[in-house]
Each structure stands twice: as C-alpha cells, then as structure tokens.
Design a protein around this motif. Structure first.
Motif, PDB file in Angstrom:
ATOM      1  N   UNK A  64       4.984  -9.492  11.027  1.00 16.83           N
ATOM      2  CA  UNK A  64       5.189 -10.850  10.002  1.00 16.83           C
ATOM      3  C   UNK A  64       4.208 -10.527   8.638  1.00 16.83           C
ATOM      4  N   UNK A  65       2.930 -10.381   9.151  1.00 14.98           N
ATOM      5  CA  UNK A  65       1.765 -10.055   7.985  1.00 14.98           C
ATOM      6  C   UNK A  65       2.350  -8.797   7.138  1.00 14.98           C
ATOM      7  N   UNK A  66       2.830  -7.716   7.820  1.00 15.77           N
ATOM      8  CA  UNK A  66       3.084  -6.392   7.082  1.00 15.77           C
ATOM      9  C   UNK A  66       4.337  -6.944   6.370  1.00 15.77           C
ATOM     10  N   UNK A  67       5.290  -7.476   6.934  1.00 19.32           N
ATOM     11  CA  UNK A  67       6.551  -7.873   6.090  1.00 19.32           C
ATOM     12  C   UNK A  67       6.144  -8.654   4.713  1.00 19.32           C
ATOM     13  N   UNK A  68       5.071  -9.595   4.794  1.00 19.02           N
ATOM     14  CA  UNK A  68       4.610 -10.570   3.629  1.00 19.02           C
ATOM     15  C   UNK A  68       4.115  -9.408   2.806  1.00 19.02           C
ATOM     16  N   UNK A  69       3.295  -8.457   3.074  1.00 18.79           N
ATOM     17  CA  UNK A  69       2.706  -7.566   2.292  1.00 18.79           C
ATOM     18  C   UNK A  69       3.782  -6.843   1.366  1.00 18.79           C
ATOM     19  N   UNK A  99       4.706   5.105  10.396  1.00 17.13           N
ATOM     20  CA  UNK A  99       5.458   5.743   9.370  1.00 17.13           C
ATOM     21  C   UNK A  99       5.512   4.693   8.506  1.00 17.13           C
ATOM     22  N   UNK A 100       5.321   3.398   8.219  1.00 17.31           N
ATOM     23  CA  UNK A 100       5.513   2.282   7.298  1.00 17.31           C
ATOM     24  C   UNK A 100       4.082   2.131   6.598  1.00 17.31           C
ATOM     25  N   UNK A 101       2.979   2.640   7.124  1.00 17.88           N
ATOM     26  CA  UNK A 101       1.544   2.412   6.593  1.00 17.88           C
ATOM     27  C   UNK A 101       1.804   2.818   4.941  1.00 17.88           C
ATOM     28  N   UNK A 102       2.495   3.997   4.808  1.00 17.16           N
ATOM     29  CA  UNK A 102       2.624   4.476   3.270  1.00 17.16           C
ATOM     30  C   UNK A 102       3.206   3.385   2.522  1.00 17.16           C
ATOM     31  N   UNK A 103       4.253   2.724   2.889  1.00 14.97           N
ATOM     32  CA  UNK A 103       5.007   1.517   2.126  1.00 14.97           C
ATOM     33  C   UNK A 103       3.757   0.391   2.059  1.00 14.97           C
ATOM     34  N   UNK A 104       3.284   0.127   3.036  1.00 16.16           N
ATOM     35  CA  UNK A 104       2.186  -1.070   3.120  1.00 16.16           C
ATOM     36  C   UNK A 104       1.327  -0.704   1.888  1.00 16.16           C
ATOM     37  N   UNK A 105       0.754   0.307   1.847  1.00 17.13           N
ATOM     38  CA  UNK A 105      -0.178   0.741   1.008  1.00 17.13           C
ATOM     39  C   UNK A 105       0.158   0.809  -0.646  1.00 17.13           C
ATOM     40  N   UNK A 106       1.474   1.218  -0.560  1.00 11.66           N
ATOM     41  CA  UNK A 106       2.092   1.366  -2.061  1.00 11.66           C
ATOM     42  C   UNK A 106       2.500  -0.138  -2.650  1.00 11.66           C
ATOM     43  N   UNK A 107       3.146  -0.858  -1.686  1.00 14.96           N
ATOM     44  CA  UNK A 107       3.339  -2.352  -2.065  1.00 14.96           C
ATOM     45  C   UNK A 107       2.215  -3.191  -2.274  1.00 14.96           C
ATOM     46  N   UNK A 108       1.152  -2.958  -1.515  1.00 14.51           N
ATOM     47  CA  UNK A 108      -0.150  -3.737  -1.273  1.00 14.51           C
ATOM     48  C   UNK A 108      -1.262  -3.255  -2.070  1.00 14.51           C
ATOM     49  N   UNK A 109      -0.973  -1.999  -2.668  1.00 12.61           N
ATOM     50  CA  UNK A 109      -1.942  -1.342  -3.653  1.00 12.61           C
ATOM     51  C   UNK A 109      -3.622  -1.272  -2.745  1.00 12.61           C
ATOM     52  N   UNK A 110      -3.411  -0.713  -1.596  1.00 12.06           N
ATOM     53  CA  UNK A 110      -4.722  -0.686  -0.890  1.00 12.06           C
ATOM     54  C   UNK A 110      -4.672   0.675   0.041  1.00 12.06           C
ATOM     55  N   UNK A 148      12.552   0.781   2.064  1.00 12.61           N
ATOM     56  CA  UNK A 148      11.899  -0.407   1.712  1.00 12.61           C
ATOM     57  C   UNK A 148      12.106  -0.827   0.268  1.00 12.61           C
ATOM     58  N   UNK A 149      12.193   0.058  -0.617  1.00 16.34           N
ATOM     59  CA  UNK A 149      12.309  -0.289  -2.039  1.00 16.34           C
ATOM     60  C   UNK A 149      13.809  -0.653  -2.307  1.00 16.34           C
ATOM     61  N   UNK A 150      14.619  -0.133  -1.598  1.00 12.34           N
ATOM     62  CA  UNK A 150      16.283  -0.371  -1.551  1.00 12.34           C
ATOM     63  C   UNK A 150      16.036  -2.016  -1.061  1.00 12.34           C
ATOM     64  N   UNK A 151      15.599  -1.940  -0.026  1.00 10.60           N
ATOM     65  CA  UNK A 151      15.668  -3.613   0.628  1.00 10.60           C
ATOM     66  C   UNK A 151      15.286  -4.522  -0.268  1.00 10.60           C
ATOM     67  N   UNK A 152      14.009  -4.362  -0.862  1.00  7.48           N
ATOM     68  CA  UNK A 152      13.419  -5.209  -1.811  1.00  7.48           C
ATOM     69  C   UNK A 152      14.237  -5.515  -2.902  1.00  7.48           C
TER      70      UNK A 152
END
Length: 219
Positions: A108-113, A162-173, A209-213
C-alpha cells in the motif's frame, strides 16, 4: 496420469510473480493463462468467485487462490524438491510475518508513492523507505531472507523488485542509496533462472504504471 496445472495470471502482477517463481523452483510444468483484469474471463470468475482476482492456481481442476497460499500449496504439494518454507517452526512463523507485512503495509505504501503527488507523496515516500529499511534489517548480512538458501520470504518480496524502478522514477529517489543491501539481494536473486525468467523487464513495468496513472487521471 500427469498433473494438470494452470496458472491464471497478469504479467506485471507482483503476486502472480510469486507463483511463477515457486513453480519454477519446483520444476512444475504448467499452462500459463494471461487474464485481462478489465474484462475478466469466465474461467477466472468460475475459479475465484469470491475475490475474482488473479493469481489462481488450478491443480487437476481444483482452484487455489491468494498468492501466499498458492506458494505454500506448491511447496507442500511438490515437496520432493527445493523446500521453500523454513523447516524450523519459529523461522517459518517469522517468514510468514514478514510476508504479511509486505502485503498489508509495504504494498500500500508503494502504491501511494506511485499514485500521489506533493506532500502526500513525500509522506508516503518516508513511510515506504522506512519499510524498505525494516526489510533490509531483516535480511541482515545474509545472501537471502532465508539465510543461505533462497526461500519463501524471498519469493514473497522478489516480485516487487521489478517495480523498484517505477518507485524511484515516480518518487524521485534512489532505493540503492537508501538500501544498498536490498539492491544487492535483488541482483543475487536475478542470478537464479527461476527468478530471471519470471520477472518482467522493469522498463516495461514502468510503461504499464504510466499507462495506469494516465487512465486514473494522474499525470
């Protein structure tokens, strides 16, 4: 007569990945059926009428639902090879605790990021990084969460790698800057064929992820 094994799944699902890796670890031959989650198939609705969700493992016509339940079922059914759960009762309970933590808190935390902005995202990111650090602490200096052996908790968490990259790109960290041992763990897991052949490409996942957003109106 050979077992008939079918997995109803959706390619970017972290939960489906668990089942794919577990089946690969056991060397189980199965039929993979991709589901359209926006137009759910009759077989999925028939086999999981309560949750109507993937993944579903169908073994000789009998459905098993929920990813962690499926992983345990696979471990117990094909027990002759590559045990996944620890044999020690305490270590087994500990692995289940952290798998539950991943599902009920970390996910859930990752989803919010991924899906929030501004102050809300910053707050979510702090909680998310804190959870990553807790998981890194649980890993300690061992190569795997199961110690020297790849096992149940590794399988429970590896789908998120395999979702770490998305967390980093969306969360800028950078997860590697925050938790280098977790990145080393992920790379170590990817050396296993059961993992590397089960995880989709992170760039492809990020595209999804970008398509979903976009579909959710989050730019």
């Amino acid at each position: 007569m050979a077992d008939e094994v079918i997995l109803l799944d959706f390619w970017p699902s972290m939960f489906g990945i668990r089942c794919r890796v577990a089946l690969a670890e056991k060397g189980v031959v199965y039929e993979y059926k991709e589901e359209d989650l926006w137009n759910k198939g009759e077989l999925l609705l028939q086999m999981n009428p309560v949750r109507k969700k993937i993944p579903v493992l169908i073994h000789n016509g009998k459905p098993v639902c929920e990813s962690l339940v499926i992983v345990e079922y696979v471990d117990q059914t094909w027990s002759h090879k590559a045990p996944l759960l620890p044999s020690d009762p305490y270590e087994r309970a500990r692995a289940r605790f952290w798998a539950d933590f991943i599902d009920k808190k970390f996910y859930g935390q990752g989803w919010k990021v991924l899906t929030t902005k501004g102050e809300e995202q910053e707050a979510a990111k702090k909680e998310f990084i804190h959870s990553l650090k807790l998981l890194e602490s649980e890993l300690g200096n061992e190569p795997f969460f199961g110690g020297k052996k790849f096992g149940f908790l590794d399988i429970s968490f590896i789908g998120f790698y395999c979702r770490f990259y998305s967390y980093e790109m969306c969360g800028n960290f950078s997860i590697e800057a925050e938790c280098p041992k977790l990145i080393a763990w992920g790379k170590r897991c990817m050396e296993k064929e059961s993992v590397s052949k089960s995880l989709p490409d992170p760039q492809k996942v990020h595209g999804y992820v970008l398509e979903l957003k976009k579909a959710m109106g989050i730019e």
